[in-house]
Design an enzyme around this catalytic site. Structure first.
Site, PDB file in Angstrom:
ATOM      1  N   SER A 221     -35.600 -42.440 -48.045  1.00  0.00           N
ATOM      2  CA  SER A 221     -36.816 -42.873 -48.729  1.00  0.00           C
ATOM      3  C   SER A 221     -38.026 -42.691 -47.814  1.00  0.00           C
ATOM      4  O   SER A 221     -38.306 -41.575 -47.367  1.00  0.00           O
ATOM      5  CB  SER A 221     -36.651 -44.320 -49.183  1.00  0.00           C
ATOM      6  OG  SER A 221     -37.720 -44.723 -50.003  1.00  0.00           O
TER       7      SER A 221
ATOM      8  N   ASP B  37     -60.587 -43.205 -42.748  1.00  0.00           N
ATOM      9  CA  ASP B  37     -60.318 -42.318 -41.615  1.00  0.00           C
ATOM     10  C   ASP B  37     -58.852 -42.351 -41.170  1.00  0.00           C
ATOM     11  O   ASP B  37     -58.552 -42.346 -39.973  1.00  0.00           O
ATOM     12  CB  ASP B  37     -61.239 -42.655 -40.444  1.00  0.00           C
ATOM     13  CG  ASP B  37     -61.107 -44.102 -39.976  1.00  0.00           C
ATOM     14  OD1 ASP B  37     -60.529 -44.914 -40.731  1.00  0.00           O
ATOM     15  OD2 ASP B  37     -61.574 -44.416 -38.865  1.00  0.00           O
TER      16      ASP B  37
ATOM     17  N   HIS C  41     -32.026 -43.833 -56.430  1.00  0.00           N
ATOM     18  CA  HIS C  41     -32.712 -43.794 -55.149  1.00  0.00           C
ATOM     19  C   HIS C  41     -31.877 -44.368 -54.008  1.00  0.00           C
ATOM     20  O   HIS C  41     -32.034 -43.975 -52.849  1.00  0.00           O
ATOM     21  CB  HIS C  41     -34.036 -44.565 -55.260  1.00  0.00           C
ATOM     22  CG  HIS C  41     -34.920 -44.448 -54.066  1.00  0.00           C
ATOM     23  ND1 HIS C  41     -35.572 -43.282 -53.730  1.00  0.00           N
ATOM     24  CD2 HIS C  41     -35.268 -45.357 -53.118  1.00  0.00           C
ATOM     25  CE1 HIS C  41     -36.293 -43.472 -52.633  1.00  0.00           C
ATOM     26  NE2 HIS C  41     -36.131 -44.713 -52.248  1.00  0.00           N
TER      27      HIS C  41
END
Length: 513
Positions: free
Chosen positions: A213, A435, A488
């Site tokens: 994951s 940023d 998953h």
């Protein structure tokens, strides 16, 4: 049994193998709607100087590394390692504050002194620690047949200077904590991994990395900026979107579509829960303040209830656990005339299910994992408004199934979940932060020489199949195993099967097509 499908030549060097039980419809969908998305995109990301200013010395005998003694669990031998690493690798060694990173070495009994190759496991998350082995089982047992396994708690988790609700309270301002947290993303995790590798692996040799994951996202960052440290890479449900800016909007749009499908599957399996969930939502709506108090002091509201889909809709036994949880939602009326109320059992289970009290880093850092040079601006919250007609719980409770949400963090969680309230201002600062540094280098990935194999889960609710199939062609030489046999959590659920299959793709035991 294998279903093979040779991809068109234009996606070479991407190599795929498809396995049952993909239905014929699913295979057709791949052939007709999947491959046209496999396009190369020229993405420019400024080159990051990893580990700038820091001098790495292989097998350094300094206090940077403290090694413990061997101990045992059934059929495994374990040894603890603690490394003192820079908080900020961009600074000179002496200038950066230090944190501790913990790693656990695991081998099969009797192999402590054997010259085994090293395998680093990168855990999913962000903000979750590595598994704690209690016995030789599952993928860990399979890996230890041929590897010396390193379970590293990523910085801020487990025993690696953990950032908990209590420890983060030491910061005097939200700005100070937000500035600290910017060092807890994949770029720093890769730097920690390299720091450990040159001190732990004999001759500082490259090692194999297994990323599950979010750990797979970190592994792709590793491929981008420190491929010299890698022998081979295994990805399980962990191929990230690698576009410029913040890709979160794209991620959540496709994820909402998948979540709608998962809700449909859930209610088809448990049709009686349609009315049960509606009844709970109506009860919460009519309660004073629009919800009921949770044991911790937070509040359970209709939109909070929907967040149960985070774990309930995307893992192998999630449907069952969610259903059984709702079986106990109401207290019995023992005394005639007593008011109806939601049980303590359910309220307690709700809080444990979300785990924000023990792993708040997940909530704080989640959207930042998609950001390169741009802010997320509460992406999930904004994109949800595009689907509000379907996800308005109060409206749905009047006659439609109430849909659960998925892997998404919303700003209101920092009001309603007690453990997150004190971090509300920090969360807003991080959501507006522009940023963020680069996490991927598409030029390096397109020229990748490291063998890579990836398990891609067709019905993955967390890492969307369509987006995976856009990224994969940008990693040269990657081999994909596409399957809907697992969700998953396939690495954990499949015993050693997923690990063994991926290793087979790399060592020649599995055919190319």
């Amino acid at each position: 049994m294998f279903v093979t499908h040779a991809p068109p030549s234009f996606i070479n060097p991407l190599l795929l193998s498809l396995t049952r039980p993909l239905s014929s419809r699913a295979v057709t969908l791949i052939a007709t709607t999947g491959f046209h998305r496999l396009r190369y995109r020229r993405i420019t990301v400024r080159k990051v100087n990893f580990m700038a200013g820091y001098n790495f010395n292989a097998r350094d005998s300094s206090p940077d590394h403290v090694q413990g003694k061997w101990y045992s669990v059934p059929e495994l031998r374990l040894r603890d390692h603690r490394f003192t690493v820079p908080l900020d690798y961009s600074l000179d060694h002496g200038a950066s504050p230090k944190i501790s990173v913990f790693a656990r070495e695991v081998v099969s009994v009797g192999k402590e002194d054997q010259p085994l190759p090293y395998l680093l496991y990168l855990q999913g998350g962000p903000g979750f620690e590595c598994p704690r082995p209690t016995e030789a089982s599952g993928w860990i047992q399979k890996a230890c047949e041929e590897f010396r396994l390193i379970l590293m708690d990523q910085r801020g988790t487990g025993l690696s200077t953990p950032l908990t609700a209590s420890s983060m309270s030491q910061f005097k301002s939200a700005e100070n904590l937000a500035d600290y947290l910017k060092h807890f993303r994949a770029d720093s995790i890769v730097n920690d991994s390299e720091f450990i590798r040159v001190r732990l692996v004999p001759d500082a040799s490259p090692w194999t990395v297994l990323g599950q994951s979010y750990g797979g996202f970190c592994a792709v960052t590793y491929l981008s900026f420190a491929p010299q440290g890698l022998k081979q890479v295994l990805l399980t449900g962990g191929i990230p979107p690698i576009g410029d800016g913040c890709t979160a909007d794209t991620v959540y749009r496709v994820c909402f579509e998948q979540i709608i499908l998962q809700n449909e599957k859930y209610y088809k399996r448990y049709p009686g829960d349609v009315e049960v969930v509606r009844e709970v939502v109506n009860y919460l709506t009519e309660s004073e303040g629009g919800g009921v108090l949770l044991p911790s002091g937070g509040i359970l509201t209709p939109r909070g209830l929907q967040a149960l889909g985070l774990s309930g809709l995307g893992t192998s036994t999630g449907f069952e656990r969610l259903h059984y949880m709702f079986e106990g939602v109401w207290d019995p009326v023992i005394v005639p005339g007593a008011p109806k109320q939601i049980s303590y059992y359910f309220l307690n289970a709700f809080e444990k299910w979300l785990a924000f009290d023990t792993n708040p880093l997940y909530a704080l850092m989640h959207e930042s994992i998609y950001c390169q040079g741009a802010s997320s601006k509460w992406s999930a919250h904004r994109i949800r408004s595009e689907y509000e007609e379907k996800f308005d719980a109060i409206k749905a409770a009047r006659g439609s199934p109430v849909l659960f949400t998925g892997e998404m963090i919303f700003p209101w969680m920092f009001d309603e979940i007690h453990a997150l309230r004190k971090f509300k201002d920090v969360a807003h600062i991080l959501a507006e932060k522009k940023d963020w540094g680069p996490l991927y280098d598409t030029t390096t990935l397109s020229n990748n020489k490291v063998p890579v194999a990836a398990a891609v889960y067709y019905d993955d609710m967390f890492v969307n199949f369509k987006l995976v199939m856009e990224t994969a062609p940008q990693i040269a030489g990657i081999r994909l195993w596409i399957t809907n046999e697992f969700m998953h959590s396939g690495l954990r659920d499949g015993g050693g099967q997923v690990f063994e299959h991926l290793m087979g793709l790399l060592n020649g035991k599995k055919p190319l097509f």
